[in-house]
Design an enzyme around this catalytic site. Structure first.
Site, PDB file in Angstrom:
ATOM      1  N   ARG A 121       0.869  -1.519  -0.037  1.00  0.00           N
ATOM      2  CA  ARG A 121       0.102  -0.042  -0.077  1.00  0.00           C
ATOM      3  C   ARG A 121       1.043   1.326  -0.066  1.00  0.00           C
ATOM      4  NH1 ARG A 121      -3.500  -3.081   3.537  1.00  0.00           N
ATOM      5  NH2 ARG A 121      -5.015  -3.982   2.224  1.00  0.00           N
ATOM      6  N   LYS A 143       4.511  11.737 -11.753  1.00  0.00           N
ATOM      7  CA  LYS A 143       3.807  10.780 -12.570  1.00  0.00           C
ATOM      8  C   LYS A 143       4.267   9.409 -12.911  1.00  0.00           C
ATOM      9  CE  LYS A 143       1.276  14.159 -15.307  1.00  0.00           C
ATOM     10  NZ  LYS A 143       1.097  14.921 -16.701  1.00  0.00           N
ATOM     11  N   GLU A 185      12.794  18.022 -24.328  1.00  0.00           N
ATOM     12  CA  GLU A 185      11.897  18.628 -23.280  1.00  0.00           C
ATOM     13  C   GLU A 185      12.742  19.756 -22.635  1.00  0.00           C
ATOM     14  OE1 GLU A 185       9.176  17.147 -22.443  1.00  0.00           O
ATOM     15  OE2 GLU A 185       9.430  14.898 -23.168  1.00  0.00           O
ATOM     16  N   LYS A 227      10.081  22.938 -13.678  1.00  0.00           N
ATOM     17  CA  LYS A 227       9.144  21.812 -13.635  1.00  0.00           C
ATOM     18  C   LYS A 227       8.505  21.804 -12.073  1.00  0.00           C
ATOM     19  CE  LYS A 227       7.355  17.405 -14.326  1.00  0.00           C
ATOM     20  NZ  LYS A 227       7.541  15.995 -15.005  1.00  0.00           N
ATOM     21  N   GLU A 237      -2.555  18.141 -12.086  1.00  0.00           N
ATOM     22  CA  GLU A 237      -2.875  18.621 -13.441  1.00  0.00           C
ATOM     23  C   GLU A 237      -4.533  19.231 -13.533  1.00  0.00           C
ATOM     24  OE1 GLU A 237      -0.741  16.488 -16.364  1.00  0.00           O
ATOM     25  OE2 GLU A 237      -2.395  16.816 -17.681  1.00  0.00           O
ATOM     26  N   ARG A 242      -0.093  22.515 -15.042  1.00  0.00           N
ATOM     27  CA  ARG A 242       0.607  21.340 -15.304  1.00  0.00           C
ATOM     28  C   ARG A 242       0.292  20.754 -16.924  1.00  0.00           C
ATOM     29  NH1 ARG A 242       2.618  16.094 -11.612  1.00  0.00           N
ATOM     30  NH2 ARG A 242       3.967  15.449 -13.017  1.00  0.00           N
ATOM     31  N   ASN A 246       2.477  19.518 -21.324  1.00  0.00           N
ATOM     32  CA  ASN A 246       2.237  18.412 -22.496  1.00  0.00           C
ATOM     33  C   ASN A 246       2.405  19.276 -23.980  1.00  0.00           C
ATOM     34  OD1 ASN A 246       1.662  16.479 -20.718  1.00  0.00           O
ATOM     35  ND2 ASN A 246      -0.682  17.321 -20.554  1.00  0.00           N
ATOM     36  N   HIS A 249       2.764  17.237 -26.899  1.00  0.00           N
ATOM     37  CA  HIS A 249       2.618  15.857 -26.750  1.00  0.00           C
ATOM     38  C   HIS A 249       1.264  15.325 -27.729  1.00  0.00           C
ATOM     39  CE1 HIS A 249       5.587  16.473 -23.973  1.00  0.00           C
ATOM     40  NE2 HIS A 249       5.607  15.363 -23.339  1.00  0.00           N
ATOM     41  N   HIS A 253       2.193  12.411 -29.513  1.00  0.00           N
ATOM     42  CA  HIS A 253       1.563  11.049 -29.155  1.00  0.00           C
ATOM     43  C   HIS A 253       0.802  10.307 -30.478  1.00  0.00           C
ATOM     44  CE1 HIS A 253      -0.678   8.254 -26.679  1.00  0.00           C
ATOM     45  NE2 HIS A 253      -1.403   8.198 -27.807  1.00  0.00           N
ATOM     46  N   HIS A 267      10.218   8.994 -28.068  1.00  0.00           N
ATOM     47  CA  HIS A 267       9.498   9.713 -27.352  1.00  0.00           C
ATOM     48  C   HIS A 267       9.499  11.310 -27.322  1.00  0.00           C
ATOM     49  CE1 HIS A 267       6.365  11.499 -24.550  1.00  0.00           C
ATOM     50  NE2 HIS A 267       7.226  12.111 -23.859  1.00  0.00           N
TER      51      HIS A 267
HETATM   52  P1  NAD Z   1      14.491   5.095 -21.277  1.00  0.00           P
HETATM   53  O1  NAD Z   1      14.375   4.842 -19.893  1.00  0.00           O
HETATM   54  O2  NAD Z   1      13.888   3.864 -22.230  1.00  0.00           O
HETATM   55  O3  NAD Z   1      15.980   5.176 -21.462  1.00  0.00           O
HETATM   56  C1  NAD Z   1      16.373   5.309 -23.129  1.00  0.00           C
HETATM   57  C2  NAD Z   1      17.319   4.436 -23.619  1.00  0.00           C
HETATM   58  O4  NAD Z   1      18.662   4.812 -22.778  1.00  0.00           O
HETATM   59  C3  NAD Z   1      17.081   2.983 -22.971  1.00  0.00           C
HETATM   60  O5  NAD Z   1      17.704   2.073 -23.686  1.00  0.00           O
HETATM   61  C4  NAD Z   1      18.110   2.786 -21.703  1.00  0.00           C
HETATM   62  O6  NAD Z   1      18.410   1.648 -21.129  1.00  0.00           O
HETATM   63  C5  NAD Z   1      19.215   3.865 -22.080  1.00  0.00           C
HETATM   64  N1  NAD Z   1      20.117   4.560 -20.951  1.00  0.00           N
HETATM   65  C6  NAD Z   1      19.432   5.248 -19.686  1.00  0.00           C
HETATM   66  N2  NAD Z   1      20.354   6.045 -19.245  1.00  0.00           N
HETATM   67  C7  NAD Z   1      21.643   5.340 -19.911  1.00  0.00           C
HETATM   68  C8  NAD Z   1      23.004   5.941 -19.477  1.00  0.00           C
HETATM   69  N3  NAD Z   1      23.453   6.884 -18.713  1.00  0.00           N
HETATM   70  N4  NAD Z   1      23.916   5.294 -20.302  1.00  0.00           N
HETATM   71  C9  NAD Z   1      23.538   4.438 -21.434  1.00  0.00           C
HETATM   72  N5  NAD Z   1      22.172   4.210 -21.527  1.00  0.00           N
HETATM   73  C10 NAD Z   1      21.348   4.749 -20.803  1.00  0.00           C
HETATM   74  O7  NAD Z   1      13.838   6.374 -22.009  1.00  0.00           O
HETATM   75  P2  NAD Z   1      13.601   7.918 -21.609  1.00  0.00           P
HETATM   76  O8  NAD Z   1      13.477   8.524 -22.669  1.00  0.00           O
HETATM   77  O9  NAD Z   1      14.511   8.387 -20.287  1.00  0.00           O
HETATM   78  O10 NAD Z   1      12.144   8.001 -20.960  1.00  0.00           O
HETATM   79  C11 NAD Z   1      11.148   7.416 -21.582  1.00  0.00           C
HETATM   80  C12 NAD Z   1       9.832   7.027 -20.984  1.00  0.00           C
HETATM   81  O11 NAD Z   1       9.745   8.269 -19.897  1.00  0.00           O
HETATM   82  C13 NAD Z   1       8.610   7.009 -21.679  1.00  0.00           C
HETATM   83  O12 NAD Z   1       7.909   5.703 -20.947  1.00  0.00           O
HETATM   84  C14 NAD Z   1       7.771   8.171 -21.275  1.00  0.00           C
HETATM   85  O13 NAD Z   1       6.332   7.927 -21.157  1.00  0.00           O
HETATM   86  C15 NAD Z   1       8.403   8.457 -19.858  1.00  0.00           C
HETATM   87  N6  NAD Z   1       7.826   9.931 -19.509  1.00  0.00           N
HETATM   88  C16 NAD Z   1       7.376   9.990 -18.039  1.00  0.00           C
HETATM   89  C17 NAD Z   1       7.002  11.246 -17.733  1.00  0.00           C
HETATM   90  C18 NAD Z   1       6.791  11.460 -16.261  1.00  0.00           C
HETATM   91  O14 NAD Z   1       6.522  12.763 -15.942  1.00  0.00           O
HETATM   92  N7  NAD Z   1       6.617  10.569 -15.486  1.00  0.00           N
HETATM   93  C19 NAD Z   1       7.421  12.424 -18.468  1.00  0.00           C
HETATM   94  C20 NAD Z   1       8.138  12.284 -19.778  1.00  0.00           C
HETATM   95  C21 NAD Z   1       8.460  10.738 -20.156  1.00  0.00           C
HETATM   96  N1  GLY Z   2       5.709  15.357 -18.262  1.00  0.00           N
HETATM   97  C1  GLY Z   2       4.889  16.082 -18.037  1.00  0.00           C
HETATM   98  C2  GLY Z   2       4.230  16.115 -16.583  1.00  0.00           C
HETATM   99  O1  GLY Z   2       4.944  15.632 -15.662  1.00  0.00           O
HETATM  100  O2  GLY Z   2       3.117  16.589 -16.204  1.00  0.00           O
END
Ligand code: NAD
Ligand code: GLY
Length: 368
Positions: A121, A143, A185, A227, A237, A242, A246, A249, A253, A267
């Site tokens: 929980r 998020k 971003e 942020k 949001e 917030r 987006n 996006h 998307h 992404h």
């Molecule tokens: P990811 O986590 O898949 O990382 C991208 C690639 O880089 C992967 O292959 C990973 O293994 C590699 N990697 C990571 N760090 C590394 C390093 N220091 N050295 C070598 N390789 C490394 O992708 P991302 O772009 O970091 O994140 C994308 C995700 O984030 C999506 O799922 C998206 O929906 C999410 N996201 C969430 C939010 C939020 O607010 N929570 C905001 C934007 C995106």
């Molecule tokens: N990445 C968008 C948010 O965190 O709201």
């Protein structure tokens, strides 16, 4: 070292930004280690490049490390891997008061955050982001999510970390294409409400993308400060503030959906093309000066990011792309709120966008 506070009453936390922070993480994280041990969740790529630094630093601080290593990639944000992770955490006898460390990009951060929100929980977690995207965006704000068959990030929770520890030097091992995607971003913060920062991006993108530590650290600090202020004001949001995060996006998307959420379009690359489209659509509506839309497009093009349908490898027509938008989780009462701009640094949320008109715009874009 820079410190940014996310002010959320009892759920407030710090973001620490420091070159080399991973090598000193033992001192920082020792206080989170119950019985002198910490479970670190990461993916195979980060395990090969950055985990040894974190392990060495924790061990030097007399903290034992229990790593859980998951496969890299978006498919890890799934029920299957969530179940696997929860079982592994239970096998480690994680208790409600414990902290789990998420070492990785947005995939690991989103998955571990969601696991922490439901395990017993709710237990605690610390974000140690290792991609530029995660360092400037996803590790901050709480998020958390996994993907569903029906779409991305549809199952999740708002659940804040206890600490975000950012070491810009972890980006040294990140593939350049991933760094560039994360840079979209960074640009986003300038386009939302900070034209001076967009100017900084134009002047410093080359240095940042070449790995200049000062440029990287400045961009990260500036982005997370922006942020943190938005999240403190509108955590869930609800007020619309917030939602400004987006920008790009909704278009992005649809482009990601058309390319199958695959390596064809990362992404951040989808967000880049989406921001260019949002500015050009705003100019077409007469809301935004054409010169501003051209300036945004020119900057994204100059750094090698997708900035139109062709460079995003998208061939679908406007109707098909708008069809993807209809599955957007922001859809409410048949209306899709859209981020538009009156100029660089003047993004706003519009509820008056006519989707048939968006489809016609996308067909014009497709025709070139
Ligand atoms: P990811 O986590 O898949 O990382 C991208 C690639 O880089 C992967 O292959 C990973 O293994 C590699 N990697 C990571 N760090 C590394 C390093 N220091 N050295 C070598 N390789 C490394 O992708 P991302 O772009 O970091 O994140 C994308 C995700 O984030 C999506 O799922 C998206 O929906 C999410 N996201 C969430 C939010 C939020 O607010 N929570 C905001 C934007 C995106
Ligand atoms: N990445 C968008 C948010 O965190 O709201």
């Amino acid at each position: 070292m820079a410190l940014v506070r996310v002010a959320l009453d009892a759920r407030s936390y710090d973001i620490v930004i420091e070159q080399g922070a991973l090598d000193r993480a033992g001192e920082t994280l020792r206080g989170f280690a119950r019985k002198g041990r910490l479970v670190v969740v990461t993916d195979a790529n980060v395990a090969a490049t950055q985990l040894p630094r974190l392990e060495a630093s924790l061990r030097a601080a007399n903290v034992a490390v229990e790593p859980i290593i998951l496969p890299p990639g978006e498919q890890t944000k799934s029920w299957r891997h969530l179940e696997q992770l929860l079982d592994a955490l239970l096998a480690q006898e994680i208790e409600r008061g414990d902290h789990i460390v998420a070492l990785g990009g947005g995939v690991i951060g989103d998955l571990v955050g969601f696991a922490a929100s439901i395990l017993k929980r709710g237990c605690h977690f610390v974000q140690v982001p290792t991609t530029l995207l995660a360092q400037v965006d996803s590790s901050v704000g709480g998020k958390t999510a996994i993907n569903a068959k029906a779409g991305k990030n549809l199952i999740g929770a708002f659940y804040q970390p206890s600490l975000v520890l950012i070491d810009p030097s972890t980006l040294d091992s990140l593939p350049p294409r991933e760094t560039r995607a994360g840079y979209a971003e960074v640009v986003k913060y300038g386009l939302i409400d900070d034209p001076a920062f967009f100017g900084w991006c134009e002047a410093n993108a080359d240095a940042l993308l070449a790995g200049d530590p000062d440029a990287r650290t400045y961009a990260i600090e500036h982005s997370v400060s922006a942020k943190a202020a938005i999240v403190a004001d509108d955590e869930r949001e609800t007020s619309g503030r917030r939602a400004l995060l987006n920008l790009g996006h909704t278009f992005g998307h649809a482009l990601e959906a058309d390319t199958g959420f695959s390596d064809t379009l990362l992404h951040g690359e989808g967000v880049a093309a989406g921001m260019a489209l949002a500015f050009r659509y705003s100019a077409r509506l007469g809301l935004c000066p054409v010169e501003d839309a051209e300036r945004v497009t020119a900057h994204l093009k100059a750094v090698g990011l997708p900035h139109d349908l062709a460079t995003a490898h998208v061939t679908a027509d406007g109707t098909a792309l708008v069809g993807h938008m209809l599955h957007d989780k922001k859809m409410a009462a048949g209306t899709l709120p859209f981020l538009l701009a009156r100029g660089i640094g003047q993004t706003f949320l519009s509820k008056d966008v006519v989707l048939d008109d968006v489809a016609a715009f996308l067909d014009e874009e497709r025709a070139g």
